[in-house]
Enzyme design. Structure first.
Site, short mmCIF file in Angstrom:
data_model
loop_
_atom_site.label_atom_id
_atom_site.label_comp_id
_atom_site.label_asym_id
_atom_site.label_seq_id
_atom_site.Cartn_x
_atom_site.Cartn_y
_atom_site.Cartn_z
N TYR A 91 0.85 -1.19 0.00
CA TYR A 91 0.00 0.00 0.00
C TYR A 91 0.88 1.24 0.00
CZ TYR A 91 -3.90 -3.07 1.23
OH TYR A 91 -4.85 -4.07 1.23
N ASN A 112 -13.15 -1.07 -5.39
CA ASN A 112 -12.89 -1.71 -6.69
C ASN A 112 -14.05 -2.64 -7.04
OD1 ASN A 112 -11.94 -3.04 -8.93
ND2 ASN A 112 -10.24 -4.04 -7.89
N CYS A 120 -6.51 -5.79 -7.39
CA CYS A 120 -6.24 -5.20 -6.08
C CYS A 120 -5.68 -6.23 -5.10
CB CYS A 120 -7.49 -4.52 -5.53
SG CYS A 120 -8.92 -5.58 -5.42
N HIS A 121 -5.84 -7.53 -5.39
CA HIS A 121 -5.26 -8.56 -4.53
C HIS A 121 -3.73 -8.51 -4.55
CE1 HIS A 121 -5.53 -10.44 -8.52
NE2 HIS A 121 -4.49 -11.17 -8.17
N GLU A 146 -1.17 -17.10 -8.54
CA GLU A 146 -0.11 -16.39 -9.26
C GLU A 146 1.27 -16.71 -8.72
OE1 GLU A 146 -0.99 -12.22 -9.57
OE2 GLU A 146 -3.03 -12.58 -10.25
#
Length: 152
Positions: A91, A112, A120-121, A146
């Site tokens: 952040y 979002n 945003c993850h 991912e």
């Protein structure tokens, strides 16, 4: 034209498109009734299925509709969209880049409407994963898909 996609995963990933632009993605216990007409919706469903199986997919070619959001929230989400697959930023790093505060970034990310496509993850706190509108377990699983190097 309104279209709806539903993909089964840990929860159902339900997607709404209007005029071939993604307007909302939710994680739900039940699927929505699908209405797939355009090539865009067909491609997006296929890409989501592949992504949720762990394939590397770039969603940047899909148009999104953020018109109902403030200029600040749109600015944050547009920057988040640039975070590559498999990478995370904090952040604070995002806030520094946008010349704002980490708290303001977090508040914008809560708004979002299109997680996964606007990833945003991939924004995490310094010491933990931070928050996620669909719950921290979903965020953790998206990051695992991912294979990010953050402490999951």
């Amino acid at each position: 034209m309104l279209e709806v996609i539903s993909v089964r995963w840990i929860k159902f990933v339900n997607v709404v498109l209007r005029d071939e632009r993604v307007v909302r993605i939710t994680f739900d216990d039940y699927p929505l009734y699908e209405n797939i007409q355009s090539d865009t919706a067909k491609s997006l469903k296929s890409d989501l299925e592949r992504y949720l199986r762990g394939e590397r997919i770039d969603f940047n070619d899909y148009d999104v509709n953020l018109a109902d959001l403030s200029c600040f929230v749109r600015m944050v989400l547009e920057e988040v969209r640039k975070i590559p697959y498999g990478k995370v930023v904090t952040y604070k790093e995002l806030a520094d880049k946008l010349k704002t505060s980490p708290r303001a970034v977090g508040q914008a990310l809560k708004k979002n409407p299109i997680p996964i496509i606007i990833p945003c993850h991939r924004v995490v706190a310094k010491k933990d994963l931070g928050g996620f509108s669909a719950g921290i377990d979903i965020k953790r699983e998206l990051l695992r898909l991912e294979r990010t190097r953050s402490n999951l």
